[in-house]
Structure formats: C-alpha cells, structure tokens
Design a protein around this motif. Sequence first.
Motif, PDB file in Angstrom:
ATOM      1  N   VAL A 265      70.361 -18.042 -48.263  1.00  0.00           N
ATOM      2  CA  VAL A 265      71.827 -18.098 -48.214  1.00  0.00           C
ATOM      3  C   VAL A 265      72.318 -17.672 -46.835  1.00  0.00           C
ATOM      4  N   TYR A 266      71.736 -16.632 -46.266  1.00  0.00           N
ATOM      5  CA  TYR A 266      72.134 -16.167 -44.934  1.00  0.00           C
ATOM      6  C   TYR A 266      71.837 -17.227 -43.872  1.00  0.00           C
ATOM      7  N   LEU A 267      70.658 -17.813 -43.923  1.00  0.00           N
ATOM      8  CA  LEU A 267      70.290 -18.807 -42.926  1.00  0.00           C
ATOM      9  C   LEU A 267      71.165 -20.053 -43.014  1.00  0.00           C
ATOM     10  N   VAL A 268      71.493 -20.472 -44.201  1.00  0.00           N
ATOM     11  CA  VAL A 268      72.332 -21.657 -44.354  1.00  0.00           C
ATOM     12  C   VAL A 268      73.775 -21.361 -43.943  1.00  0.00           C
ATOM     13  N   SER A 269      74.268 -20.175 -44.253  1.00  0.00           N
ATOM     14  CA  SER A 269      75.657 -19.862 -43.923  1.00  0.00           C
ATOM     15  C   SER A 269      75.867 -19.680 -42.430  1.00  0.00           C
ATOM     16  N   THR A 270      74.826 -19.322 -41.695  1.00  0.00           N
ATOM     17  CA  THR A 270      74.972 -19.134 -40.257  1.00  0.00           C
ATOM     18  C   THR A 270      74.411 -20.298 -39.460  1.00  0.00           C
ATOM     19  N   ALA A 271      74.031 -21.375 -40.115  1.00  0.00           N
ATOM     20  CA  ALA A 271      73.434 -22.517 -39.427  1.00  0.00           C
ATOM     21  C   ALA A 271      74.496 -23.284 -38.647  1.00  0.00           C
TER      22      ALA A 271
END
Length: 71
Positions: A37-43
């Motif tokens: 979730v963190y990686l996708v939200s900051t992509a």
Amino acid sequence: MIYYILNNSGDQGRPPIHWGGAMIAFALVLVGAVLVVYLVSTADFGQPATSTVPRTPGPCAPFCPATPGPR
C-alpha cells in the motif's frame, strides 16, 4: 466458541495449532500488505493527475476551488 476450540480435550487425530508460528505468519502478511500500500501510494507513474470531476456550467459557489496564486 474460542474457549471450546482452545480447550478441546478430545483427541481427533490432528496436531495442535502452533499459535506462535501462526502469529508470525499473520504479522508477515500484514507487514507485506502495508508495504505494498505504501509503495503504490507513493508511486510516480509519470502522468499528471487528471480531474475526474465533471465540469458543469454556471457559478460554482460555495464549492469553488481556490484560485491558484501567481507563479
């Protein structure tokens, strides 16, 4: 029901549940999900954000967006 599951003294031929291992596996799945979730939200997908809000004619008050300042 939880009390019955944890304190069932009947031998049913199945091994006992190892709660420590189960909690470690659950924690790893939870940490993995939060990481995704963190990686996708900051992509940054390289595309500017486009508005999906439909534009309607006429005045927008009181819901007008703030006017941007000069650059």
